[in-house]
Scaffold this motif. Structure first.
Motif, PDB file in Angstrom:
ATOM      1  N   GLU A  86       0.823  -1.209   0.000  1.00 41.73           N
ATOM      2  CA  GLU A  86       0.000   0.000   0.000  1.00 41.73           C
ATOM      3  C   GLU A  86       0.861   1.264   0.000  1.00 41.73           C
ATOM      4  OE1 GLU A  86      -2.518  -0.424   3.375  1.00 41.73           O
ATOM      5  OE2 GLU A  86      -3.968  -1.719   2.333  1.00 41.73           O
ATOM      6  N   ARG A  87       2.065   1.167   0.558  1.00 45.23           N
ATOM      7  CA  ARG A  87       2.958   2.318   0.609  1.00 45.23           C
ATOM      8  C   ARG A  87       3.907   2.377  -0.591  1.00 45.23           C
ATOM      9  NH1 ARG A  87       5.415   3.247   6.509  1.00 45.23           N
ATOM     10  NH2 ARG A  87       6.465   4.836   5.247  1.00 45.23           N
ATOM     11  N   GLY A  88       3.609   1.589  -1.606  1.00 44.20           N
ATOM     12  CA  GLY A  88       4.380   1.658  -2.838  1.00 44.20           C
ATOM     13  C   GLY A  88       5.460   0.618  -2.970  1.00 44.20           C
ATOM     14  N   GLY A  89       5.561  -0.290  -2.014  1.00 42.09           N
ATOM     15  CA  GLY A  89       6.555  -1.349  -2.102  1.00 42.09           C
ATOM     16  C   GLY A  89       6.195  -2.361  -3.170  1.00 42.09           C
ATOM     17  N   ASP A  90       7.170  -3.151  -3.549  1.00 37.35           N
ATOM     18  CA  ASP A  90       6.986  -4.182  -4.572  1.00 37.35           C
ATOM     19  C   ASP A  90       7.718  -5.424  -4.098  1.00 37.35           C
ATOM     20  OD1 ASP A  90       7.247  -5.863  -6.883  1.00 37.35           O
ATOM     21  OD2 ASP A  90       6.929  -4.128  -8.168  1.00 37.35           O
ATOM     22  N   LEU A  91       7.057  -6.582  -4.188  1.00 40.07           N
ATOM     23  CA  LEU A  91       7.719  -7.817  -3.746  1.00 40.07           C
ATOM     24  C   LEU A  91       8.938  -8.140  -4.584  1.00 40.07           C
ATOM     25  CD1 LEU A  91       4.744 -10.211  -2.909  1.00 40.07           C
ATOM     26  CD2 LEU A  91       5.992  -8.654  -1.416  1.00 40.07           C
ATOM     27  N   GLY A  92       8.974  -7.635  -5.817  1.00 44.86           N
ATOM     28  CA  GLY A  92      10.188  -7.730  -6.620  1.00 44.86           C
ATOM     29  C   GLY A  92      10.373  -8.995  -7.418  1.00 44.86           C
ATOM     30  N   TRP A  93       9.377  -9.849  -7.471  1.00 42.16           N
ATOM     31  CA  TRP A  93       9.533 -11.113  -8.187  1.00 42.16           C
ATOM     32  C   TRP A  93       8.979 -11.054  -9.607  1.00 42.16           C
ATOM     33  CZ3 TRP A  93      12.987 -13.473  -5.559  1.00 42.16           C
ATOM     34  CH2 TRP A  93      12.954 -13.511  -4.169  1.00 42.16           C
ATOM     35  N   GLY A  94       8.530  -9.874 -10.024  1.00 44.72           N
ATOM     36  CA  GLY A  94       7.954  -9.767 -11.359  1.00 44.72           C
ATOM     37  C   GLY A  94       6.708 -10.623 -11.467  1.00 44.72           C
ATOM     38  N   GLY A  95       6.630 -11.400 -12.519  1.00 46.03           N
ATOM     39  CA  GLY A  95       5.467 -12.250 -12.713  1.00 46.03           C
ATOM     40  C   GLY A  95       5.590 -13.619 -12.086  1.00 46.03           C
ATOM     41  N   ASP A  96       6.670 -13.874 -11.337  1.00 43.80           N
ATOM     42  CA  ASP A  96       6.878 -15.195 -10.748  1.00 43.80           C
ATOM     43  C   ASP A  96       6.112 -15.313  -9.439  1.00 43.80           C
ATOM     44  OD1 ASP A  96       7.705 -17.640  -9.879  1.00 43.80           O
ATOM     45  OD2 ASP A  96       9.852 -17.162  -9.796  1.00 43.80           O
ATOM     46  N   GLY A  97       4.969 -15.949  -9.499  1.00 42.41           N
ATOM     47  CA  GLY A  97       4.172 -16.125  -8.293  1.00 42.41           C
ATOM     48  C   GLY A  97       4.522 -17.356  -7.495  1.00 42.41           C
ATOM     49  N   THR A  98       5.466 -18.153  -7.983  1.00 45.34           N
ATOM     50  CA  THR A  98       5.770 -19.410  -7.292  1.00 45.34           C
ATOM     51  C   THR A  98       6.572 -19.191  -6.013  1.00 45.34           C
ATOM     52  OG1 THR A  98       7.821 -19.759  -8.562  1.00 45.34           O
ATOM     53  CG2 THR A  98       5.778 -20.652  -9.484  1.00 45.34           C
ATOM     54  N   VAL A  99       7.270 -18.049  -5.906  1.00 43.17           N
ATOM     55  CA  VAL A  99       8.112 -17.820  -4.732  1.00 43.17           C
ATOM     56  C   VAL A  99       7.290 -17.903  -3.449  1.00 43.17           C
ATOM     57  CG1 VAL A  99       9.587 -16.171  -3.541  1.00 43.17           C
ATOM     58  CG2 VAL A  99       9.759 -16.414  -6.025  1.00 43.17           C
ATOM     59  N   ASN A 100       6.101 -17.312  -3.472  1.00 42.55           N
ATOM     60  CA  ASN A 100       5.272 -17.284  -2.263  1.00 42.55           C
ATOM     61  C   ASN A 100       4.014 -18.156  -2.353  1.00 42.55           C
ATOM     62  OD1 ASN A 100       6.586 -15.367  -0.366  1.00 42.55           O
ATOM     63  ND2 ASN A 100       6.370 -13.967  -2.101  1.00 42.55           N
ATOM     64  N   ARG A 101       3.806 -18.782  -3.480  1.00 45.39           N
ATOM     65  CA  ARG A 101       2.549 -19.509  -3.677  1.00 45.39           C
ATOM     66  C   ARG A 101       2.309 -20.578  -2.622  1.00 45.39           C
ATOM     67  NH1 ARG A 101       0.204 -21.956  -9.356  1.00 45.39           N
ATOM     68  NH2 ARG A 101      -1.664 -22.898  -8.478  1.00 45.39           N
ATOM     69  N   TRP A 102       3.355 -21.282  -2.214  1.00 44.35           N
ATOM     70  CA  TRP A 102       3.175 -22.392  -1.274  1.00 44.35           C
ATOM     71  C   TRP A 102       3.646 -22.051   0.138  1.00 44.35           C
ATOM     72  CZ3 TRP A 102       5.614 -23.380  -6.136  1.00 44.35           C
ATOM     73  CH2 TRP A 102       4.743 -23.914  -7.089  1.00 44.35           C
ATOM     74  N   ARG A 103       3.976 -20.801   0.393  1.00 50.11           N
ATOM     75  CA  ARG A 103       4.412 -20.431   1.744  1.00 50.11           C
ATOM     76  C   ARG A 103       3.215 -20.370   2.677  1.00 50.11           C
ATOM     77  NH1 ARG A 103       9.772 -18.963   2.009  1.00 50.11           N
ATOM     78  NH2 ARG A 103      10.665 -18.712  -0.071  1.00 50.11           N
ATOM     79  N   GLU A 104       3.352 -21.021   3.799  1.00 49.84           N
ATOM     80  CA  GLU A 104       2.254 -21.114   4.749  1.00 49.84           C
ATOM     81  C   GLU A 104       2.409 -20.173   5.940  1.00 49.84           C
ATOM     82  OE1 GLU A 104       0.799 -25.216   5.504  1.00 49.84           O
ATOM     83  OE2 GLU A 104       2.554 -25.834   4.345  1.00 49.84           O
ATOM     84  N   THR A 105       3.635 -19.710   6.221  1.00 50.10           N
ATOM     85  CA  THR A 105       3.850 -18.982   7.481  1.00 50.10           C
ATOM     86  C   THR A 105       4.583 -17.659   7.311  1.00 50.10           C
ATOM     87  OG1 THR A 105       5.998 -20.033   7.942  1.00 50.10           O
ATOM     88  CG2 THR A 105       4.007 -21.197   8.678  1.00 50.10           C
ATOM     89  N   GLU A 106       5.097 -17.350   6.150  1.00 44.65           N
ATOM     90  CA  GLU A 106       5.893 -16.152   5.952  1.00 44.65           C
ATOM     91  C   GLU A 106       5.707 -15.655   4.525  1.00 44.65           C
ATOM     92  OE1 GLU A 106      10.060 -17.384   6.449  1.00 44.65           O
ATOM     93  OE2 GLU A 106      10.123 -17.742   4.303  1.00 44.65           O
TER      94      GLU A 106
END
Length: 232
Positions: free
Chosen positions: A91-111
């Motif tokens: 919301e403050r303008g940050g970006d997760l930085g992975w581009g279109g790669d959603g797999t980095v966080n897709r299966w993360r359950e706790t972080e």
């Protein structure tokens, strides 16, 4: 007899360009003691690697947020605060930085993992304002996670399940998220590419980097010798 192992993955079982080093499949499948994969990666990655190595899945994933041993998975981390921090960061303008790669966080359950080239200052500012999370820099990502879990506690849980004293384990790692594992295991080796925090916490800082350093440890343990390195 070789000792049980607790091994990080990124920076420890990999090449400098981030590929899994093929020597993993030469040295670890026949290791005659338990092998624990303790990583910041999402749960499916170390489980898959253990399977390809022919070992039972004994896994500490998401920096201690998820622990698996004896076919039982325990989710220890609470994702509520990390996800709220990420929402505020975006919301403050940050970006997760992975581009279109959603797999980095897709299966993360706790972080939530944020790319290393993201706005670290903003991320840490938002996290500090929340107060219920910590940001761990592994060199491969910023991990926004609960401060109540870590890889060392995960290793202790697995050791208890296996009936092994945690100090019987030898561990190899490269980053600040390995410090708790170093403190739990009996002997801790930092590969030469390790960050300052891991280097300071290790019993031995190896002469070689990445998988070369880990190979030196595995070969020395097999031969009943001590790996070359700077002892602390």
């Amino acid at each position: 007899m070789v000792p049980p192992l607790a091994l990080d993955i990124d920076g420890t079982l990999t090449t400098p360009d981030g590929r899994l080093d093929p020597r993993v499949f030469e040295l670890l499948p026949d290791w005659e003691a338990p092998v624990v994969l303790a990583t910041g990666k999402a749960f499916p990655y170390p489980v898959a690697l253990a399977g390809f190595l022919g070992h039972p899945a004994r896994v500490v994933a998401e920096n201690g947020g998820v622990v698996h041993v004896d076919d039982e998975t325990t989710v220890l981390g609470d994702p509520t605060a990390p996800r709220a921090v990420i929402e505020a960061f975006l919301e403050r303008g940050g970006d997760l930085g992975w581009g279109g790669d959603g797999t980095v966080n897709r299966w993360r359950e706790t972080e939530v993992a944020v790319a290393p080239d993201a706005d670290e200052a903003l991320l840490r500012e938002v996290a500090a304002a929340d107060g219920d999370v910590e940001v761990v820099d592994t060199g491969y990502a910023f991990h926004v996670k609960s401060p109540d879990v870590n890889k060392g506690e995960g290793l202790a849980r697995i050791a208890d399940s296996l009936g092994i004293d945690p100090t019987a384990f030898v561990t190899v790692g490269d980053s600040e998220n390995d410090v708790s594992t170093f403190e739990t295991a009996g002997t801790a080796y930092a590969v030469a590419n390790a960050d300052r925090t891991a280097t300071a916490a290790a019993d031995v800082v190896l002469e070689a980097t990445y998988m070369d350093g880990t190979v030196a440890v595995l070969e020395a343990l097999t031969a009943g010798e001590r790996p070359a390195g700077r002892r602390r």
